[in-house]
Design an enzyme around this catalytic site. Structure first.
Site, PDB file in Angstrom:
ATOM      1  N   LYS A  71      -3.867   3.958   2.574  1.00 25.78           N
ATOM      2  CA  LYS A  71      -5.233   3.136   1.952  1.00 25.78           C
ATOM      3  C   LYS A  71      -6.753   3.799   1.423  1.00 25.78           C
ATOM      4  CE  LYS A  71      -3.646  -0.619   5.013  1.00 25.78           C
ATOM      5  NZ  LYS A  71      -3.591  -1.338   6.106  1.00 25.78           N
ATOM      6  N   VAL A 120      -5.986  -3.352   0.358  1.00 26.78           N
ATOM      7  CA  VAL A 120      -6.382  -2.189   0.487  1.00 26.78           C
ATOM      8  C   VAL A 120      -7.418  -3.135   1.930  1.00 26.78           C
ATOM      9  CG1 VAL A 120      -7.801  -0.556   1.112  1.00 26.78           C
ATOM     10  CG2 VAL A 120      -6.348  -0.241  -0.970  1.00 26.78           C
ATOM     11  N   GLY A 130       1.576 -10.166  14.309  1.00 30.27           N
ATOM     12  CA  GLY A 130       1.674  -9.789  13.021  1.00 30.27           C
ATOM     13  C   GLY A 130       0.967  -8.956  12.441  1.00 30.27           C
ATOM     14  N   GLY A 133      -7.135  -5.693   3.117  1.00 22.53           N
ATOM     15  CA  GLY A 133      -6.516  -7.233   3.688  1.00 22.53           C
ATOM     16  C   GLY A 133      -7.196  -8.089   3.217  1.00 22.53           C
ATOM     17  N   LYS A 191       0.423  -1.111  -0.322  1.00 21.36           N
ATOM     18  CA  LYS A 191       0.152   0.118  -0.101  1.00 21.36           C
ATOM     19  C   LYS A 191       0.850   1.107   0.378  1.00 21.36           C
ATOM     20  CE  LYS A 191       0.422  -1.429   3.975  1.00 21.36           C
ATOM     21  NZ  LYS A 191      -0.030  -2.844   5.478  1.00 21.36           N
TER      22      LYS A 191
HETATM   23  N1  HSE Z   1      -0.419  -2.594   9.775  1.00 20.91           N
HETATM   24  C1  HSE Z   1      -1.377  -3.168   8.654  1.00 20.91           C
HETATM   25  C2  HSE Z   1      -2.645  -2.525   9.923  1.00 20.91           C
HETATM   26  C3  HSE Z   1      -2.107  -4.381   7.708  1.00 20.91           C
HETATM   27  O1  HSE Z   1      -2.501  -2.813  10.582  1.00 20.91           O
HETATM   28  O2  HSE Z   1      -3.350  -3.316   9.139  1.00 20.91           O
HETATM   29  C4  HSE Z   1      -2.455  -4.452   6.860  1.00 20.91           C
HETATM   30  O3  HSE Z   1      -2.198  -3.569   6.049  1.00 20.91           O
END
Ligand code: HSE
Length: 398
Positions: free
Chosen positions: A193, A120, A175, A122, A93
């Protein structure tokens, strides 16, 4: 179809796992590009290489998937791939928000696809919806929670009283968070995004530096108490709106939300994108915004679409002047009275270093560096918001 995969982190691994599980699709990851030669790799029967040029030079690869966090390396790779006439699927992104006009023109010029559903929201198929269904419908406004980390932090702080630093660490361990979590909690990641969402909806692109983003780092117990007392929740909200004259308003700001706001129930790392259609009315897309398999699923959907020859309408990008004149109703907590003046806040109430008032997005953007450096917490507020924690609930009053 032969795939070259650059990056074997959360997203790359999720994607590779799905490709091997769904073997009947006829998709094959033939080469994987990685950064660290010393890291132990699973025995997949797929060669690993530390040189991205190996992937670029391999004629037998039909499509290249880019899933690395680095900005410049990803840009050079995607650009070179498109120039060589390869289809590209990217999950990056940050890189896309910075270079979209150039890369989409390159894809078009070379007759190949550039797809980035995973970048955008996920797993949520929102770009596919904007590029398909919404081609014949006018999108008037988008409001979204598109940073899982911030939403997770805000949820845990409000519901479980956990300390900010501890929850950020937990989000990293799970993660969701970026390698530099400032990108998440500072509102940069959701800014990238919302830029991509606006681009897909309207064909308008805005440089990330021109778009206002303020984060949740300075959030304190005081704001959590105010929210609880009034039946509100604090969320990091990304907004995009098209004005009557075709300009676009874009911002990422913390917001006190009422229970009747569609984004109010969105908790933990879940993402939600609310699209207002002119004729069709409201649409709400909710799902997993981060994580290995959810994000890998979006990458796979893009790769499959390319395999089937399905194209996604990517609008020709125009750099549209942003409209920063919109006024916002704000809560501002700062120890510096001079900041209130600089921001041109038309103050309606003051209490214990917290102010309620109105100013424009433009004024905030002009002084955004000072606001960040000052440690001030700033959020938009709904009608009826009060600076006293023992005031009746806004929700009850509405
Ligand atoms: N770091 C991002 C989040 C990961 O927390 O949404 C997904 O783009």
């Amino acid at each position: 179809m032969n795939i070259g995969l650059l990056g074997f982190g959360f997203v790359g691994q999720g994607f590779q796992q799905l490709v091997s599980e769904k073997y009947w699709l006829g998709l094959h990851v033939r080469q994987i590009g990685v950064k660290d030669p010393a890291k132990p790799r699973p025995a997949l029967g797929i060669p690993f290489s530390t040189d991205p040029n190996v992937l670029l030079a391999e004629d037998s690869l039909d499509i290249l998937v880019e899933a690395i966090p680095a900005l410049d390396e990803a840009y050079q790779f995607v650009k070179a791939a498109l120039q060589r006439g390869k289809h590209v699927v990217s999950a990056n992104k940050r890189m896309l928000a910075h270079h979209l006009p150039e890369l989409s023109a390159l894809a078009r010029g070379n007759g190949v696809q550039l797809r980035y559903e995973a970048a955008v929201g996920g797993a949520i198929p929102v770009l596919t919806a904007l590029g398909g269904y919404f081609q014949t419908e006018v999108v008037t406004e988008i409001r979204a929670i598109v940073n899982g980390t911030s939403n997770y932090v805000l949820t845990k702080m409000a519901d479980e009283g956990l300390a900010y630093a501890d929850v950020v660490k937990a989000a990293q361990a799970l993660g969701f968070a970026e390698a530099d979590p400032t990108l998440d909690v500072g509102g940069y990641d959701p800014k990238f995004k919302i830029i991509l969402l606006a681009a897909q909806a309207w064909g308008t692109w805005a440089a990330p530096d021109a778009v206002l983003n303020l984060g949740i780092q300075p959030l304190g117990v005081h704001e959590l108490d105010l929210a609880r007392a009034q039946g509100l929740r604090i969320k990091l909200v990304s907004s995009a709106k098209r004005t009557a004259d075709g300009r676009v308003q874009l911002s990422v700001l913390p917001a006190f939300l009422r229970p009747d706001d569609v984004l109010f129930p969105i908790r933990e790392e879940i993402n939600a994108i609310h699209i207002q259609g002119q004729a069709s009315g409201p649409h709400l897309f909710v799902g997993r915004g981060a994580g290995s398999l959810p994000t890998g699923t979006a990458v796979l959907a893009d790769v499959r679409a390319v395999q089937l020859g399905q194209t996604l309408q990517l609008p020709a990008m125009a750099t549209t002047p942003l409209d920063s004149s919109a006024n916002v109703q704000l809560y501002l907590r700062t120890g510096q009275a001079s900041l209130v003046e600089k921001l041109g806040l038309e103050v309606s109430a003051v209490r214990d270093g917290a102010y309620l008032g109105t100013t424009s997005i433009g004024k905030l953007l002009q002084h955004v560096t000072e606001v960040r450096a000052s440690g001030a917490f700033l959020a938009t507020v709904p009608q009826g918001f009060s600076l006293t924690a023992n005031s009746p609930a806004v929700a009850a009053r509405a």
